[in-house]
Design a protein around this motif. Structure first.
Motif, PDB file in Angstrom:
ATOM      1  N   ALA A  64      -5.265 -12.137  -3.894  1.00 14.51           N
ATOM      2  CA  ALA A  64      -4.095 -12.119  -3.009  1.00 14.51           C
ATOM      3  C   ALA A  64      -3.292 -10.877  -3.358  1.00 14.51           C
ATOM      4  CB  ALA A  64      -3.262 -13.371  -3.232  1.00 14.51           C
ATOM      5  N   GLN A  65      -2.881 -10.133  -2.363  1.00 17.13           N
ATOM      6  CA  GLN A  65      -2.092  -8.935  -2.629  1.00 17.13           C
ATOM      7  C   GLN A  65      -0.662  -9.301  -3.024  1.00 17.13           C
ATOM      8  OE1 GLN A  65      -2.373  -6.014   0.432  1.00 17.13           O
ATOM      9  NE2 GLN A  65      -4.607  -5.968   0.374  1.00 17.13           N
ATOM     10  N   SER A  66       0.064  -8.298  -3.484  1.00 14.58           N
ATOM     11  CA  SER A  66       1.405  -8.571  -4.011  1.00 14.58           C
ATOM     12  C   SER A  66       2.374  -9.043  -2.920  1.00 14.58           C
ATOM     13  CB  SER A  66       1.952  -7.315  -4.684  1.00 14.58           C
ATOM     14  OG  SER A  66       2.002  -6.278  -3.732  1.00 14.58           O
ATOM     15  N   GLU A 121       4.741 -10.480  -0.101  1.00 15.13           N
ATOM     16  CA  GLU A 121       4.511 -11.166   1.190  1.00 15.13           C
ATOM     17  C   GLU A 121       3.090 -10.973   1.702  1.00 15.13           C
ATOM     18  OE1 GLU A 121       6.530  -8.004   1.851  1.00 15.13           O
ATOM     19  OE2 GLU A 121       7.530  -8.925   0.166  1.00 15.13           O
ATOM     20  N   ARG A 122       2.424  -9.862   1.328  1.00 11.26           N
ATOM     21  CA  ARG A 122       1.081  -9.630   1.860  1.00 11.26           C
ATOM     22  C   ARG A 122       0.137 -10.779   1.498  1.00 11.26           C
ATOM     23  NH1 ARG A 122       1.699  -4.538  -0.770  1.00 11.26           N
ATOM     24  NH2 ARG A 122       2.135  -2.814   0.637  1.00 11.26           N
ATOM     25  N   GLY A 123       0.177 -11.131   0.200  1.00 10.14           N
ATOM     26  CA  GLY A 123      -0.704 -12.199  -0.275  1.00 10.14           C
ATOM     27  C   GLY A 123      -0.318 -13.543   0.326  1.00 10.14           C
ATOM     28  N   ALA A 128     -16.851   6.431   1.958  1.00 13.51           N
ATOM     29  CA  ALA A 128     -15.498   5.911   1.714  1.00 13.51           C
ATOM     30  C   ALA A 128     -14.556   6.337   2.836  1.00 13.51           C
ATOM     31  CB  ALA A 128     -14.992   6.433   0.377  1.00 13.51           C
ATOM     32  N   GLN A 129     -13.368   5.768   2.791  1.00 13.57           N
ATOM     33  CA  GLN A 129     -12.362   6.120   3.799  1.00 13.57           C
ATOM     34  C   GLN A 129     -12.090   7.625   3.822  1.00 13.57           C
ATOM     35  OE1 GLN A 129      -8.631   3.992   5.084  1.00 13.57           O
ATOM     36  NE2 GLN A 129      -7.897   5.139   3.321  1.00 13.57           N
ATOM     37  N   SER A 130     -12.082   8.271   2.635  1.00  8.40           N
ATOM     38  CA  SER A 130     -11.791   9.710   2.568  1.00  8.40           C
ATOM     39  C   SER A 130     -12.785  10.498   3.433  1.00  8.40           C
ATOM     40  CB  SER A 130     -11.847  10.188   1.120  1.00  8.40           C
ATOM     41  OG  SER A 130     -13.032   9.727   0.518  1.00  8.40           O
ATOM     42  N   PHE A 136      -8.179   2.576  16.642  1.00  6.11           N
ATOM     43  CA  PHE A 136      -8.823   2.045  15.437  1.00  6.11           C
ATOM     44  C   PHE A 136      -9.208   3.195  14.527  1.00  6.11           C
ATOM     45  CE2 PHE A 136     -12.448   2.773  18.283  1.00  6.11           C
ATOM     46  CZ  PHE A 136     -13.359   3.407  17.446  1.00  6.11           C
ATOM     47  N   ARG A 137      -9.549   2.873  13.272  1.00  4.06           N
ATOM     48  CA  ARG A 137     -10.126   3.884  12.379  1.00  4.06           C
ATOM     49  C   ARG A 137     -11.126   3.222  11.440  1.00  4.06           C
ATOM     50  NH1 ARG A 137      -7.639   3.571   7.305  1.00  4.06           N
ATOM     51  NH2 ARG A 137      -5.521   2.753   7.334  1.00  4.06           N
ATOM     52  N   LEU A 138     -12.076   4.024  10.961  1.00  2.00           N
ATOM     53  CA  LEU A 138     -13.049   3.475  10.010  1.00  2.00           C
ATOM     54  C   LEU A 138     -12.435   3.510   8.613  1.00  2.00           C
ATOM     55  CD1 LEU A 138     -16.480   5.028  11.113  1.00  2.00           C
ATOM     56  CD2 LEU A 138     -15.188   3.133  12.093  1.00  2.00           C
ATOM     57  N   ILE A 170     -13.633  -1.693  10.021  1.00  4.95           N
ATOM     58  CA  ILE A 170     -12.899  -0.946  11.055  1.00  4.95           C
ATOM     59  C   ILE A 170     -11.497  -1.526  11.174  1.00  4.95           C
ATOM     60  CG2 ILE A 170     -12.906  -0.222  13.481  1.00  4.95           C
ATOM     61  CD1 ILE A 170     -15.995  -1.077  13.366  1.00  4.95           C
ATOM     62  N   LYS A 171     -10.498  -0.706  10.859  1.00  2.78           N
ATOM     63  CA  LYS A 171      -9.104  -1.177  10.923  1.00  2.78           C
ATOM     64  C   LYS A 171      -8.638  -1.050  12.364  1.00  2.78           C
ATOM     65  CE  LYS A 171      -6.555  -1.113   7.142  1.00  2.78           C
ATOM     66  NZ  LYS A 171      -5.426  -1.218   6.229  1.00  2.78           N
ATOM     67  N   ILE A 172      -8.217  -2.162  12.957  1.00  3.25           N
ATOM     68  CA  ILE A 172      -7.920  -2.196  14.387  1.00  3.25           C
ATOM     69  C   ILE A 172      -6.425  -2.019  14.656  1.00  3.25           C
ATOM     70  CG2 ILE A 172      -8.104  -3.576  16.514  1.00  3.25           C
ATOM     71  CD1 ILE A 172     -10.841  -2.907  15.420  1.00  3.25           C
ATOM     72  N   GLU A 185       5.406   7.157   9.202  1.00  7.07           N
ATOM     73  CA  GLU A 185       4.932   8.544   9.219  1.00  7.07           C
ATOM     74  C   GLU A 185       3.611   8.679   8.460  1.00  7.07           C
ATOM     75  OE1 GLU A 185       7.680  11.392   7.637  1.00  7.07           O
ATOM     76  OE2 GLU A 185       6.342  13.046   8.183  1.00  7.07           O
ATOM     77  N   ARG A 186       3.538   8.027   7.285  1.00  9.65           N
ATOM     78  CA  ARG A 186       2.303   8.047   6.470  1.00  9.65           C
ATOM     79  C   ARG A 186       1.130   7.481   7.253  1.00  9.65           C
ATOM     80  NH1 ARG A 186       4.952   5.798   2.266  1.00  9.65           N
ATOM     81  NH2 ARG A 186       3.881   3.795   2.326  1.00  9.65           N
ATOM     82  N   GLU A 187       1.359   6.370   7.915  1.00  9.32           N
ATOM     83  CA  GLU A 187       0.289   5.705   8.661  1.00  9.32           C
ATOM     84  C   GLU A 187      -0.147   6.535   9.864  1.00  9.32           C
ATOM     85  OE1 GLU A 187      -1.441   2.777   8.068  1.00  9.32           O
ATOM     86  OE2 GLU A 187      -0.490   2.730   6.107  1.00  9.32           O
ATOM     87  N   ARG A 188       0.812   7.112  10.568  1.00  3.12           N
ATOM     88  CA  ARG A 188       0.489   7.936  11.751  1.00  3.12           C
ATOM     89  C   ARG A 188      -0.349   9.155  11.378  1.00  3.12           C
ATOM     90  NH1 ARG A 188       3.140   7.293  16.619  1.00  3.12           N
ATOM     91  NH2 ARG A 188       5.126   6.186  16.590  1.00  3.12           N
ATOM     92  N   THR A 217      -3.279  -9.679   5.879  1.00  2.00           N
ATOM     93  CA  THR A 217      -2.063  -9.515   5.080  1.00  2.00           C
ATOM     94  C   THR A 217      -0.839  -9.189   5.945  1.00  2.00           C
ATOM     95  OG1 THR A 217      -2.741  -7.237   4.696  1.00  2.00           O
ATOM     96  CG2 THR A 217      -3.230  -8.801   2.958  1.00  2.00           C
ATOM     97  N   HIS A 218      -1.100  -8.784   7.195  1.00  2.00           N
ATOM     98  CA  HIS A 218       0.018  -8.455   8.099  1.00  2.00           C
ATOM     99  C   HIS A 218      -0.105  -9.204   9.423  1.00  2.00           C
ATOM    100  CE1 HIS A 218       1.557  -5.204   5.525  1.00  2.00           C
ATOM    101  NE2 HIS A 218       0.281  -4.979   5.263  1.00  2.00           N
ATOM    102  N   VAL A 219      -0.433 -10.490   9.349  1.00  2.00           N
ATOM    103  CA  VAL A 219      -0.467 -11.311  10.569  1.00  2.00           C
ATOM    104  C   VAL A 219       0.906 -11.955  10.733  1.00  2.00           C
ATOM    105  CG1 VAL A 219      -1.497 -13.322  11.692  1.00  2.00           C
ATOM    106  CG2 VAL A 219      -2.949 -11.736  10.423  1.00  2.00           C
TER     107      VAL A 219
HETATM  108  O1  LIG Z   1      -6.683   2.576   2.374  1.00  2.00           O
HETATM  109  P1  LIG Z   1      -5.649   3.473   1.798  1.00  2.00           P
HETATM  110  O2  LIG Z   1      -5.763   4.878   2.205  1.00  2.00           O
HETATM  111  O3  LIG Z   1      -5.445   3.253   0.348  1.00  2.00           O
HETATM  112  O4  LIG Z   1      -4.298   3.053   2.528  1.00  2.00           O
HETATM  113  C1  LIG Z   1      -3.648   1.881   2.242  1.00  2.00           C
HETATM  114  C2  LIG Z   1      -4.130   0.795   3.207  1.00  2.00           C
HETATM  115  O5  LIG Z   1      -3.996   1.242   4.545  1.00  2.00           O
HETATM  116  C3  LIG Z   1      -3.334  -0.461   3.019  1.00  2.00           C
HETATM  117  O6  LIG Z   1      -3.698  -1.400   4.021  1.00  2.00           O
HETATM  118  C4  LIG Z   1      -1.830  -0.149   3.133  1.00  2.00           C
HETATM  119  O7  LIG Z   1      -1.121  -1.270   2.744  1.00  2.00           O
HETATM  120  P2  LIG Z   1      -0.119  -2.067   3.668  1.00  2.00           P
HETATM  121  O8  LIG Z   1      -0.250  -1.565   5.075  1.00  2.00           O
HETATM  122  O9  LIG Z   1      -0.592  -3.452   3.456  1.00  2.00           O
HETATM  123  O10 LIG Z   1       1.230  -1.824   3.118  1.00  2.00           O
HETATM  124  C5  LIG Z   1      -1.396   0.933   2.168  1.00  2.00           C
HETATM  125  O11 LIG Z   1      -0.058   1.206   2.461  1.00  2.00           O
HETATM  126  P3  LIG Z   1       1.054   1.568   1.371  1.00  2.00           P
HETATM  127  O12 LIG Z   1       0.677   2.909   0.839  1.00  2.00           O
HETATM  128  O13 LIG Z   1       2.300   1.567   2.166  1.00  2.00           O
HETATM  129  O14 LIG Z   1       0.983   0.478   0.350  1.00  2.00           O
HETATM  130  C6  LIG Z   1      -2.173   2.192   2.396  1.00  2.00           C
HETATM  131  O15 LIG Z   1      -1.813   3.187   1.451  1.00  2.00           O
END
Ligand SMILES: O=P(O)(O)O[C@@H]1[C@H](O)[C@H](O)[C@@H](OP(=O)(O)O)[C@H](OP(=O)(O)O)[C@H]1O
Ligand SMILES: Nc1ncnc2c1ncn2[C@@H]1O[C@H](COP(=O)(O)OP(=O)(O)OP(=O)(O)O)[C@@H](O)[C@H]1O
Length: 264
Positions: free
Chosen positions: A36-38, A40-42, A151-153, A132-134, A101-103, A118-121, A235-237
């Motif tokens: 379980a993740q840390s 609320e995620r878990g 890997a993701q990289s 989506f992304r692999l 595949i992350k949807i 911003e990080r996610e975008r 973890t984010h439903v």
């Molecule tokens: O696969 P990677 O490149 O390691 O990227 C992480 C992955 O997308 C996690 O799902 C995300 O956690 P949450 O979306 O659950 O927060 C995390 O966000 P974070 O850096 O904000 O923890 C990212 O860093």
């Protein structure tokens, strides 16, 4: 619970591995333990599984959803880590090929801070269009008789064009010999799409679809390859009262990509 024999899940292709407390464990007999993740995620992920597998709440939409996700058995504590005991989707596969595949173009919660958005975008800009992304994949290379991990990289370097052949084409290589697997995968994705177009209960953010098939064919007992498609990572439903258009768009684009691999 400390006496459970376990080893790292060899077919893990994405997620928070590397750190021991975050590793998905294979405990044999078709079960895995996912940590379980840390915070609320878990809690959110365990709550989600408990809701879907609650025998006192067997509505039609939840029963259908159960068939799209790994079976959840229990949550337990081992070596001070809370785990979910889940069905291992890759169990008994001799040459497992797995793709995560992350949807969704939106992979952040509604209350996410600007720096997270911003990080996610920035992570994989084409996902804003394709939805989506692999997150990683593994294949079995028949020429070298060995498993290859991407890997993701590696996947983050794809463009929306190169993704088709360098991503999906590599995963289903050689595409001409994997037509049956691709068609079964597509039919399972259509079933998930149908469910999503009717449900207004959950919003799935940063959730994945796991594509799995066995490259190995046992010619004496099997006429076709084992193949599976499951939704994972909850973890984010969040609860909602509207259609999850973010997920539906990504899923439909995924279907579109795979359809291009099917030879008419
Ligand atoms: O696969 P990677 O490149 O390691 O990227 C992480 C992955 O997308 C996690 O799902 C995300 O956690 P949450 O979306 O659950 O927060 C995390 O966000 P974070 O850096 O904000 O923890 C990212 O860093
Ligand atoms: N039920 C399962 N059966 C087989 N393999 C699984 C299963 N669940 C997860 N995996 C493997 O573990 C990997 C990580 O799973 P998951 O995405 O649920 O973890 P996570 O740590 O929550 O990920 P993230 O860091 O992206 O939030 C998947 O890519 C897959 O390879």
């Amino acid at each position: 619970m400390d006496r459970i024999n376990s080893e790292p899940l060899r077919t893990q292709v994405a997620g928070r591995h590397g750190d021991k407390t975050n590793e998905v464990l294979d405990i044999g007999d078709g079960y895995i333990l996912k940590p379980a993740q840390s915070r609320e995620r878990g809690t959110r992920e365990i709550n989600f599984y408990q809701t879907v597998f609650n025998i006192e709440n067997e509505t039609e939409d939840l029963l259908t959803l159960r068939s799209f996700i790994p079976v959840f058995y229990d949550s337990l504590i081992k070596d001070d880590v809370t785990y979910m005991k889940l069905e291992n989707i890759t169990w008994k596969m001799k040459q497992a090929c797995v793709m995560d595949i992350k949807i969704g173009a939106i992979t952040w919660d509604p209350d996410a801070p600007a720096d997270k958005i911003e990080r996610e975008r920035k992570k994989f800009p084409p996902s804003q269009e394709i939805g989506f992304r692999l997150a990683g994949f593994m294949i079995f290379n028949e020429e070298t008789n060995s498993t290859e991990h991407y890997a993701q990289s590696y996947c983050l370097h794809f463009t929306k064009e190169s993704l088709l052949h360098q991503g999906f084409g590599k995963f289903f290589h050689p595409v001409t010999a994997k037509q049956d697997v691709i068609k079964i995968t597509l039919s399972k994705l259509y079933s998930i799409e149908k469910w999503f177009l009717n449900q207004k209960r959950f919003q799935f953010i940063s959730s994945s679809i796991l594509l799995v098939y066995d490259n190995h064919i046992d010619s004496e007992t099997e006429s076709s390859r084992k193949c599976d498609v499951r939704m994972i990572d909850f973890t984010h439903v969040h609860p909602t009262d509207s259609t999850d258009t973010n997920y539906v768009h990504g899923l439909q684009m995924l279907i579109k990509y795979l359809t291009q691999l099917v030879q008419l």
